[in-house]
Design a protein around this motif. Structure first.
Motif, PDB file in Angstrom:
ATOM      1  N   LYS A 136       0.831  -1.205   0.000  1.00 15.99           N
ATOM      2  CA  LYS A 136       0.000   0.000   0.000  1.00 15.99           C
ATOM      3  C   LYS A 136       0.868   1.258   0.000  1.00 15.99           C
ATOM      4  O   LYS A 136       0.631   2.183  -0.781  1.00 15.99           O
ATOM      5  CB  LYS A 136      -0.922  -0.011   1.229  1.00 15.99           C
ATOM      6  CG  LYS A 136      -1.791  -1.255   1.312  1.00 15.99           C
ATOM      7  CD  LYS A 136      -2.680  -1.258   2.520  1.00 15.99           C
ATOM      8  CE  LYS A 136      -1.956  -1.317   3.846  1.00 15.99           C
ATOM      9  NZ  LYS A 136      -1.194  -2.553   4.084  1.00 15.99           N
ATOM     10  N   THR A 137       1.874   1.253   0.885  1.00 18.08           N
ATOM     11  CA  THR A 137       2.762   2.403   0.933  1.00 18.08           C
ATOM     12  C   THR A 137       3.498   2.565  -0.395  1.00 18.08           C
ATOM     13  O   THR A 137       3.638   3.680  -0.908  1.00 18.08           O
ATOM     14  CB  THR A 137       3.770   2.231   2.080  1.00 18.08           C
ATOM     15  OG1 THR A 137       3.056   2.100   3.301  1.00 18.08           O
ATOM     16  CG2 THR A 137       4.705   3.414   2.164  1.00 18.08           C
ATOM     17  N   SER A 138       3.926   1.435  -0.950  1.00 20.84           N
ATOM     18  CA  SER A 138       4.635   1.490  -2.220  1.00 20.84           C
ATOM     19  C   SER A 138       3.742   2.091  -3.302  1.00 20.84           C
ATOM     20  O   SER A 138       4.188   2.896  -4.123  1.00 20.84           O
ATOM     21  CB  SER A 138       5.078   0.090  -2.637  1.00 20.84           C
ATOM     22  OG  SER A 138       5.808  -0.518  -1.601  1.00 20.84           O
ATOM     23  N   MET A 178      -2.456   9.792   1.952  1.00 23.66           N
ATOM     24  CA  MET A 178      -2.278   9.659   3.400  1.00 23.66           C
ATOM     25  C   MET A 178      -1.990   8.215   3.732  1.00 23.66           C
ATOM     26  O   MET A 178      -2.797   7.326   3.496  1.00 23.66           O
ATOM     27  CB  MET A 178      -3.539  10.117   4.113  1.00 23.66           C
ATOM     28  CG  MET A 178      -3.930  11.537   3.753  1.00 23.66           C
ATOM     29  SD  MET A 178      -5.346  12.039   4.702  1.00 23.66           S
ATOM     30  CE  MET A 178      -4.858  13.673   5.163  1.00 23.66           C
ATOM     31  N   ASP A 179      -0.818   8.007   4.297  1.00 27.20           N
ATOM     32  CA  ASP A 179      -0.389   6.646   4.610  1.00 27.20           C
ATOM     33  C   ASP A 179      -0.643   6.369   6.084  1.00 27.20           C
ATOM     34  O   ASP A 179       0.146   6.768   6.935  1.00 27.20           O
ATOM     35  CB  ASP A 179       1.093   6.496   4.264  1.00 27.20           C
ATOM     36  CG  ASP A 179       1.527   5.055   4.312  1.00 27.20           C
ATOM     37  OD1 ASP A 179       0.685   4.189   4.591  1.00 27.20           O
ATOM     38  OD2 ASP A 179       2.718   4.803   4.074  1.00 27.20           O
ATOM     39  N   GLU A 180      -1.716   5.722   6.385  1.00 27.37           N
ATOM     40  CA  GLU A 180      -2.098   5.418   7.764  1.00 27.37           C
ATOM     41  C   GLU A 180      -1.908   6.629   8.678  1.00 27.37           C
ATOM     42  O   GLU A 180      -1.154   6.562   9.647  1.00 27.37           O
ATOM     43  CB  GLU A 180      -1.272   4.239   8.293  1.00 27.37           C
ATOM     44  CG  GLU A 180      -1.402   3.004   7.423  1.00 27.37           C
ATOM     45  CD  GLU A 180      -0.575   1.853   7.968  1.00 27.37           C
ATOM     46  OE1 GLU A 180      -0.573   1.689   9.185  1.00 27.37           O
ATOM     47  OE2 GLU A 180       0.053   1.130   7.173  1.00 27.37           O
ATOM     48  N   PRO A 181      -2.577   7.728   8.373  1.00 29.13           N
ATOM     49  CA  PRO A 181      -2.285   8.975   9.104  1.00 29.13           C
ATOM     50  C   PRO A 181      -2.695   8.916  10.569  1.00 29.13           C
ATOM     51  O   PRO A 181      -2.259   9.733  11.356  1.00 29.13           O
ATOM     52  CB  PRO A 181      -3.115  10.020   8.351  1.00 29.13           C
ATOM     53  CG  PRO A 181      -4.221   9.245   7.735  1.00 29.13           C
ATOM     54  CD  PRO A 181      -3.647   7.912   7.383  1.00 29.13           C
TER      55      PRO A 181
HETATM   56 MG   LIG Z   1       2.827   0.998   4.784  1.00 24.36          MG
END
Ligand SMILES: [Mg+2]
Ligand SMILES: Nc1ncnc2c1ncn2[C@@H]1O[C@H](COP(=O)(O)OP(=O)(O)OP(=O)(O)O)[C@@H](O)[C@H]1O
Lengths: 286, 278
Positions: A74-76, A202-205
């Motif tokens: 997901k982050t990628s 937004m990455d797991e904000p």
């Molecule tokens: Mg991640």
């Protein structure tokens, strides 16, 4: 942006200082125009494939949630959208990403302008070791804003937008790293908003925040809906369900992340087409 | 519990041993050198091979040597470190090779640097026995230390700053200037101090390059005698020079100590100030 109050808000009292103005479109009447189209995106770290053949559209003004187990990319995926993958050693992206008729993967693209349009919020708040004010001022200056009055106005504006103004207006010159975790995350969102981006990744904000701070940030994200296009990664399924218009479900298959299902948030949670999605959103897997 | 106790005792013992040793050195120097120390000692030229008179030309030569070394080595060292950390992939062969070479260089005995400096600066470049040759040789010696500490400093700056800055559309240069270098500042200052320390305390490399003429230098092409060379000379070659040697050593230690404190203070103040200004 003018000052306005939205009376229908759940906790309008706490949001007196919000100046986002009336939302341009609501959860169910988003303009279904794809702002970002991802086609056949694959992403490798050296010999390892992190993502394979991901295709989806990010709709303008909507909140798109990405869910899936840890390590499924997901982050990628987010990093590919603003070309932050350029910064990661060994990372190679293939496929097509179009943003507003712009080819994101074009090596000649000015990534500074791209990243100005596509802001990013990280899992862990990253306030710079500067004062609250300078945190917002630094990127503004880097993008060519010079007049102090103008800068000060933007600083106040975005701090009000994220509901932080009342909390920090007396300590604008104290170190940002002395703020609480939730305040830091909102400062980071304000910093991104200051550049007037079109998209916020937004990455797991909320994952590093306590439930209260998390709720404040969640409300904030809801208020961004319509005005900004938001792509949010979250492990909190309830949160995804509460705030998102669209949802995508990523899953590891043969040690590679794949997009299993993408669609309207309600459909993904209530009538998933895929058995994997069903078991994941029902908490049976993942 | 008893293990903890033992560990505490050991830590305290070590600390005591180290500070005790330092205090012993300092008292020894004070006892033997203090009565020679005076303003006149600092402001006069040496007489009778240094047995009497002062050390003014020697302090001057030392200052010039260290200044040349730092002015040359600091920018070069910083630039190399930035190149290695920010613009080279950490695992690239080039980066690894450079770092390995630096580690070897840092442990090369100074006499080798002296011979190199003599061959390269004095003879090949025709600078002769001069402060310039000596300063440049010192720069070569300090460079590996400076680069090492600057690299460590920059690497310890969190990667999140790099990513967050990039995500805000800032250039690598801007992130470096506004976020990474300030974060690394204490390490940079510490490296600089180590470099100055090594340069200021150097003897062997200087005998071959800047020489040991104890006249007041008139330009950087003059030969000059560094403090440590002076101490060495007094202690080994001049009978009856012990008191002067101790006094000179005291001056050297005090000088290094002062520079160190000033640099630390400046770094701290600068860091505090940075929070408010760009
Ligand atoms: Mg991640
Ligand atoms: N910089 C990197 N270098 C090499 N491999 C990486 C790198 N970053 C991520 N990976 C790998 O790529 C895969 C996907 O990682 P990613 O961080 O995108 O997952 P994620 O879905 O965000 O996970 P999480 O939910 O834990 O944040 C993982 O297997 C991870 O080990």
């Amino acid at each position: 942006m003018k000052v306005s109050m939205d009376d229908t808000d759940k906790n309008s009292e706490a949001q007196q200082s919000y100046t986002l103005g009336p939302l341009q479109s609501g959860p169910h009447c988003c303009d279904p125009r794809p702002l970002i189209s991802v086609t056949d995106l694959s992403l490798h770290y050296g010999a390892k494939t992190a993502l394979e053949n991901v295709s989806l559209d990010i709709y303008q003004g909507c909140i798109t949630a990405l869910i899936g187990p840890s390590g499924c990319g997901k982050t990628s995926f987010l990093s590919a959208l603003n070309r932050l993958t350029d910064m990661l050693p060994g990372c190679h992206v293939s496929g097509r990403i179009r943003f507003n008729d712009l080819d994101v993967c074009d090596p000649d693209l000015d990534v500074r302008l791209l990243r100005r349009d596509i802001g990013m919020i990280f899992q862990k708040p990253v306030p710079f070791p500067l004062s609250v004010r300078r945190n917002i001022e630094l990127p503004l200056r880097e993008h060519g804003m010079r007049r102090q009055a103008e800068i000060d106005a933007v600083v106040q504006q975005v701090l009000q937008d994220v509901g932080l103004w009342d909390e920090v207006k007396d300590r604008l010159n104290s170190p940002a790293q002395a703020l609480s975790g939730g305040q830091q995350q909102r400062l980071c969102i304000a910093r991104a908003l200051a550049l007037q981006p079109k998209v916020l990744l937004m990455d797991e904000p909320c994952s590093a925040l306590d439930p209260i701070a998390s709720g404040v940030v969640e409300d904030l994200i809801l208020r961004l809906q319509g005005r900004y296009t938001v792509v949010i990664v979250t492990h909190n399924l309830a949160q995804a369900r509460r705030i998102a218009n669209y949802a995508g479900f990523l899953w590891m298959r043969e040690r590679t992340g794949r997009l299993i299902e993408f669609g309207q948030c309600r459909q993904i949670f209530e009538a998933p087409a895929h058995a994997l999605t069903a078991s994941y959103v029902n908490g049976e897997r993942g | 519990m008893s293990k903890d106790f033992l560990a505490t005792v050991m830590i305290w013992l070590t600390a005591l041993l180290i500070s005790g040793f330092f205090l012993y050195l300092l008292t020894d120097m004070l006892i033997h050198g203090l009565d020679r120390l005076s303003w006149a000692y600092l402001l006069d030229a040496p007489l009778d091979a240094g047995r009497s008179g002062g050390i003014a030309p020697i302090v001057t030569a030392t200052a010039i040597l260290v200044l040349i070394a730092i002015i040359v080595a600091a920018p070069l060292g910083l630039a190399t470190a930035v190149l290695l950390t920010e613009f080279t992939r950490q695992k690239s062969h080039f980066g690894r090779f450079v770092e390995r070479s630096l580690d070897v260089l840092a442990s090369v005995p100074s006499i080798i640097f002296g011979l190199f400096g003599n061959a390269f600066f004095c003879l090949f470049l025709g600078l002769g026995f001069s402060l310039l040759s000596g300063g440049l040789t010192l720069a070569c010696m300090a460079l590996p230390i400076l680069i090492r500490s600057a690299v460590e400093g920059l690497r310890s700056a969190p990667d999140e700053y790099r990513l967050a800055a990039a995500a805000l559309g800032m250039t690598r240069g801007a992130a470096l200037l506004h976020l990474l270098l300030p974060t690394a500042a204490p390490a940079l200052a510490a490296g600089l101090m180590l470099g100055i320390g090594r340069a200021g305390a150097e003897t062997a490399a200087l005998i071959f390059t800047s020489g040991y003429v104890d006249r007041m230098p008139e330009s950087w092409f003059d030969s000059g005698r560094a403090l440590s060379v002076h101490i060495y000379d007094l202690a080994m070659n001049v009978p009856g020079g012990d008191a002067s040697a101790h006094a000179a050593a005291l001056v050297l230690v005090l000088l290094l100590f002062t520079i160190n404190s000033i640099a630390m203070g400046l770094t701290r103040r600068w860091q505090r100030g940075r929070i408010h200004s760009l």
